[in-house]
Scaffold this motif. Sequence first.
Motif, PDB file in Angstrom:
ATOM      1  N   MET A 376       0.845  -1.189   0.000  1.00 20.54           N
ATOM      2  CA  MET A 376       0.000   0.000   0.000  1.00 20.54           C
ATOM      3  C   MET A 376       0.890   1.252   0.000  1.00 20.54           C
ATOM      4  SD  MET A 376      -2.940  -1.456   0.001  1.00 20.54           S
ATOM      5  CE  MET A 376      -4.119  -0.177   0.373  1.00 20.54           C
ATOM      6  N   ILE A 377       0.303   2.364  -0.427  1.00 13.17           N
ATOM      7  CA  ILE A 377       1.045   3.623  -0.515  1.00 13.17           C
ATOM      8  C   ILE A 377       0.305   4.681   0.300  1.00 13.17           C
ATOM      9  CG2 ILE A 377       1.949   5.407  -2.058  1.00 13.17           C
ATOM     10  CD1 ILE A 377       1.699   3.248  -4.312  1.00 13.17           C
ATOM     11  N   ARG A 378       1.010   5.288   1.220  1.00 13.99           N
ATOM     12  CA  ARG A 378       0.407   6.401   1.974  1.00 13.99           C
ATOM     13  C   ARG A 378       0.479   7.662   1.113  1.00 13.99           C
ATOM     14  NH1 ARG A 378       2.248   8.092   7.346  1.00 13.99           N
ATOM     15  NH2 ARG A 378       4.301   8.142   6.411  1.00 13.99           N
ATOM     16  N   VAL A 379      -0.616   8.414   1.074  1.00 16.00           N
ATOM     17  CA  VAL A 379      -0.649   9.653   0.300  1.00 16.00           C
ATOM     18  C   VAL A 379      -1.153  10.784   1.199  1.00 16.00           C
ATOM     19  CG1 VAL A 379      -0.979   8.494  -1.906  1.00 16.00           C
ATOM     20  CG2 VAL A 379      -2.984   9.125  -0.568  1.00 16.00           C
ATOM     21  N   ARG A 380      -0.664  12.005   0.924  1.00 16.39           N
ATOM     22  CA  ARG A 380      -1.075  13.166   1.724  1.00 16.39           C
ATOM     23  C   ARG A 380      -1.549  14.289   0.802  1.00 16.39           C
ATOM     24  NH1 ARG A 380       3.664  15.448   4.816  1.00 16.39           N
ATOM     25  NH2 ARG A 380       3.890  16.789   3.002  1.00 16.39           N
ATOM     26  N   LEU A 381      -2.641  14.924   1.181  1.00 14.86           N
ATOM     27  CA  LEU A 381      -3.188  16.038   0.406  1.00 14.86           C
ATOM     28  C   LEU A 381      -3.796  17.046   1.370  1.00 14.86           C
ATOM     29  CD1 LEU A 381      -3.887  17.310  -2.344  1.00 14.86           C
ATOM     30  CD2 LEU A 381      -6.026  15.995  -2.295  1.00 14.86           C
ATOM     31  N   ASP A 382      -3.335  18.296   1.266  1.00 14.24           N
ATOM     32  CA  ASP A 382      -3.846  19.384   2.124  1.00 14.24           C
ATOM     33  C   ASP A 382      -3.760  19.014   3.606  1.00 14.24           C
ATOM     34  OD1 ASP A 382      -4.455  20.865  -0.158  1.00 14.24           O
ATOM     35  OD2 ASP A 382      -6.464  19.995  -0.294  1.00 14.24           O
ATOM     36  N   GLY A 383      -2.641  18.361   3.968  1.00 13.51           N
ATOM     37  CA  GLY A 383      -2.405  18.030   5.366  1.00 13.51           C
ATOM     38  C   GLY A 383      -3.129  16.794   5.850  1.00 13.51           C
ATOM     39  N   LYS A 384      -3.864  16.097   4.989  1.00 11.01           N
ATOM     40  CA  LYS A 384      -4.602  14.900   5.371  1.00 11.01           C
ATOM     41  C   LYS A 384      -3.999  13.675   4.679  1.00 11.01           C
ATOM     42  CE  LYS A 384      -7.695  17.184   7.781  1.00 11.01           C
ATOM     43  NZ  LYS A 384      -7.830  17.023   9.239  1.00 11.01           N
ATOM     44  N   TRP A 385      -4.145  12.521   5.362  1.00 11.27           N
ATOM     45  CA  TRP A 385      -3.543  11.281   4.878  1.00 11.27           C
ATOM     46  C   TRP A 385      -4.594  10.290   4.386  1.00 11.27           C
ATOM     47  CZ3 TRP A 385       1.617  10.443   4.319  1.00 11.27           C
ATOM     48  CH2 TRP A 385       2.479  11.349   4.960  1.00 11.27           C
ATOM     49  N   GLY A 386      -4.219   9.531   3.368  1.00  9.70           N
ATOM     50  CA  GLY A 386      -5.034   8.439   2.863  1.00  9.70           C
ATOM     51  C   GLY A 386      -4.144   7.352   2.305  1.00  9.70           C
ATOM     52  N   TYR A 387      -4.736   6.442   1.514  1.00  5.50           N
ATOM     53  CA  TYR A 387      -3.973   5.313   0.993  1.00  5.50           C
ATOM     54  C   TYR A 387      -4.352   5.039  -0.460  1.00  5.50           C
ATOM     55  CZ  TYR A 387      -2.931   4.243   5.881  1.00  5.50           C
ATOM     56  OH  TYR A 387      -2.521   4.316   7.177  1.00  5.50           O
ATOM     57  N   ALA A 388      -3.373   4.548  -1.206  1.00  3.74           N
ATOM     58  CA  ALA A 388      -3.598   4.023  -2.545  1.00  3.74           C
ATOM     59  C   ALA A 388      -2.941   2.648  -2.620  1.00  3.74           C
ATOM     60  CB  ALA A 388      -3.002   4.951  -3.602  1.00  3.74           C
ATOM     61  N   ASP A 389      -3.461   1.790  -3.517  1.00  2.48           N
ATOM     62  CA  ASP A 389      -2.811   0.496  -3.678  1.00  2.48           C
ATOM     63  C   ASP A 389      -1.752   0.577  -4.776  1.00  2.48           C
ATOM     64  OD1 ASP A 389      -4.103   0.317  -6.142  1.00  2.48           O
ATOM     65  OD2 ASP A 389      -5.703  -0.979  -5.378  1.00  2.48           O
ATOM     66  N   LYS A 390      -1.069  -0.549  -5.048  1.00  3.78           N
ATOM     67  CA  LYS A 390       0.042  -0.524  -5.989  1.00  3.78           C
ATOM     68  C   LYS A 390      -0.399  -0.449  -7.458  1.00  3.78           C
ATOM     69  CE  LYS A 390       3.772  -0.243  -3.570  1.00  3.78           C
ATOM     70  NZ  LYS A 390       4.863  -1.210  -3.501  1.00  3.78           N
ATOM     71  N   SER A 391      -1.707  -0.445  -7.690  1.00  2.53           N
ATOM     72  CA  SER A 391      -2.188  -0.174  -9.046  1.00  2.53           C
ATOM     73  C   SER A 391      -2.416   1.315  -9.247  1.00  2.53           C
ATOM     74  CB  SER A 391      -3.492  -0.928  -9.309  1.00  2.53           C
ATOM     75  OG  SER A 391      -4.574  -0.336  -8.604  1.00  2.53           O
ATOM     76  N   GLY A 392      -2.269   2.086  -8.163  1.00  2.00           N
ATOM     77  CA  GLY A 392      -2.501   3.521  -8.226  1.00  2.00           C
ATOM     78  C   GLY A 392      -3.908   3.903  -7.821  1.00  2.00           C
ATOM     79  N   LYS A 393      -4.757   2.924  -7.523  1.00  2.00           N
ATOM     80  CA  LYS A 393      -6.137   3.193  -7.134  1.00  2.00           C
ATOM     81  C   LYS A 393      -6.191   3.739  -5.709  1.00  2.00           C
ATOM     82  CE  LYS A 393     -10.594   0.917  -6.361  1.00  2.00           C
ATOM     83  NZ  LYS A 393     -11.314  -0.371  -6.353  1.00  2.00           N
ATOM     84  N   GLU A 394      -6.931   4.817  -5.518  1.00  2.00           N
ATOM     85  CA  GLU A 394      -7.086   5.413  -4.188  1.00  2.00           C
ATOM     86  C   GLU A 394      -8.122   4.599  -3.417  1.00  2.00           C
ATOM     87  OE1 GLU A 394      -7.048   9.888  -3.436  1.00  2.00           O
ATOM     88  OE2 GLU A 394      -9.163   9.393  -3.090  1.00  2.00           O
ATOM     89  N   ILE A 395      -7.693   3.933  -2.360  1.00  2.08           N
ATOM     90  CA  ILE A 395      -8.611   3.084  -1.598  1.00  2.08           C
ATOM     91  C   ILE A 395      -9.127   3.778  -0.338  1.00  2.08           C
ATOM     92  CG2 ILE A 395      -7.634   0.967  -2.535  1.00  2.08           C
ATOM     93  CD1 ILE A 395      -6.909   1.583   1.031  1.00  2.08           C
ATOM     94  N   ALA A 396      -8.431   4.806   0.128  1.00  2.00           N
ATOM     95  CA  ALA A 396      -8.902   5.601   1.263  1.00  2.00           C
ATOM     96  C   ALA A 396      -8.551   7.052   0.973  1.00  2.00           C
ATOM     97  CB  ALA A 396      -8.256   5.140   2.561  1.00  2.00           C
ATOM     98  N   PRO A 397      -9.547   7.901   0.712  1.00  3.08           N
ATOM     99  CA  PRO A 397      -9.253   9.304   0.385  1.00  3.08           C
ATOM    100  C   PRO A 397      -8.543   9.998   1.537  1.00  3.08           C
ATOM    101  CG  PRO A 397     -11.586   8.995   0.836  1.00  3.08           C
ATOM    102  CD  PRO A 397     -10.993   7.633   0.766  1.00  3.08           C
ATOM    103  N   PRO A 398      -7.695  10.971   1.224  1.00  4.76           N
ATOM    104  CA  PRO A 398      -6.962  11.676   2.287  1.00  4.76           C
ATOM    105  C   PRO A 398      -7.913  12.487   3.183  1.00  4.76           C
ATOM    106  CG  PRO A 398      -5.925  12.022   0.150  1.00  4.76           C
ATOM    107  CD  PRO A 398      -7.273  11.432  -0.109  1.00  4.76           C
TER     108      PRO A 398
END
Length: 529
Positions: A376-398
């Motif tokens: 999984m990949i942790r992603v951050r946007l506007d100070g908030k965190w979410g997750y994407a999988d290794k296909s690039g699909k966002e599975i939990a919005p930030p």
Amino acid sequence: MKKFLPLFLTACAVGCAMLYAACTETAGYTEIVPPTYASVYEFSEGLAAVLAEGKDGKWGFIDRLNEVVIPPAYTTARSFLGGIAMVELDGKWVCIDRSGKEVTPKYDFIENSAEDMIRVRLDGKCGFLDKSGKEIVPPKYNDTDFFAEGMARVELLLPDPEGLNTYGRWGFIDKQGNEVVPPKYRNAMNFSEGFAAVMDEGIGIYFVWGFVDTQGNEVVPPRYDNVRRYKDGMAAVQTGAHEDPEAGGKWGFINSAGNEIVPPGYDYVDDFFEGMAVVRLDGKYGYVNKSGKEVTRKYDYAVNFSDGFAQIQLSGKYGFIDKSGKEIVPPIYADAIRFSDGLAAVQQGGKWGFIDRLNEITPPKYDFMDFSAGDMIRVRLDGKWGYADKSGKEIAPPKYDDAFNFSDGLAVVQQGGKWGFIDKTGKEIVPPKYEFANDFQGGLAAMQQSGKWGFIDKTGKEVTPPIYDKAARVRDGKIAAMILQGGKCGFLDTRGKEIVPPIYDDAIHFSDGLAAVQLGGKWGFISIP
């Protein structure tokens, strides 16, 4: 070998009066060794080193029935390993067997080495024992290194030709004590991929490097100004550094046969990765392959290949090339992170996104991306965190204030100052409601509520109510955690049930089915069914 020292700040057991039999049994555990020792080591191979009480206390060994197997007689003792233990007596070290019999000569020092060998020192000289304690190499070397690939560097002090001074000469021995490479070199590196770099005198005051193999053959006579260890079947070599120190010489590569596949001609080379090596000449970076072919060299910067592709930089922009030198992603991005599992991160306009080998999957929109979270990949946007999988699909919005890597299939997330858990589909298995929470391990996670700690399972059920002052995870078979309550230590089992109540001043995790516990300044051992 591990000496037991406090994990928690222990509390004094004032006014504690408890009667112990040789083996005190309760519903959940058995105190097989009542706390009577000043210090202990963990059980290993059925025996534990224990320090007797008193200023003249000595170390001995007990078994799991609290029977003294080796009477206390030693200044220092270490745990048994491979049927022998290292002990110190009257300033000398020796190895003993399980009966207490000395199975080695006495040495000034003994230590475990790599690859099942034991290094010893006597009168300033070094030697080796095998794992049974047999002296393979008597202490005769000035210095030794640990074994690597079945060989160890050794140094002898030899007189110079005039006989006025002594100097160190290095060679190699095998695990039978044979001098495969007699000590004749001025320096040497450890073996790597079957070869070791050796240094000898060159012309004038300079030294030169070559390579020997595990049979002692000088496959590359010392002639290079500098070398690096073999990696991926190739070794970097340098010439010309002595003739023109300011220029620094030129680098190339030799193969395992000692042939110059890439003649020294580059200002800089990196080691080979995935069959390719970074090279630099006249300020431009490129790559060479194992056949010696220069694939490309036109970039301002380049890094090693990863997952079949390499990150390159040109005019401040980043892209990727394949092993033929083809730009699969032109250098158009402000920053990039190397490929992993078919995916790479790229930055554009201050935002990060994903690309695969051919297309841009997720346009740059994130402020930050972290690839260290496994699949999984942790992603951050506007100070908030979410997750994407290794296909690039966002599975939990930030939307979370903080988020950690997945563990045991779940990740700890924070929202509004509270902590909870999500799964890899982005579903909140445990809504953020706890003051704090730790990762799941073995199906349980510690959580904090109202300043107290308990445990939940992967469904979110509180299997252990939050009543403890502290909780430390322990993954040791039947034990899940160590707990602290009122300054006392106990244990929970893998269901979160209190199997050892918090009555001890200190405790150490279970090892070999037993845990060391302290009460009133004394150490003993407990077991569980």
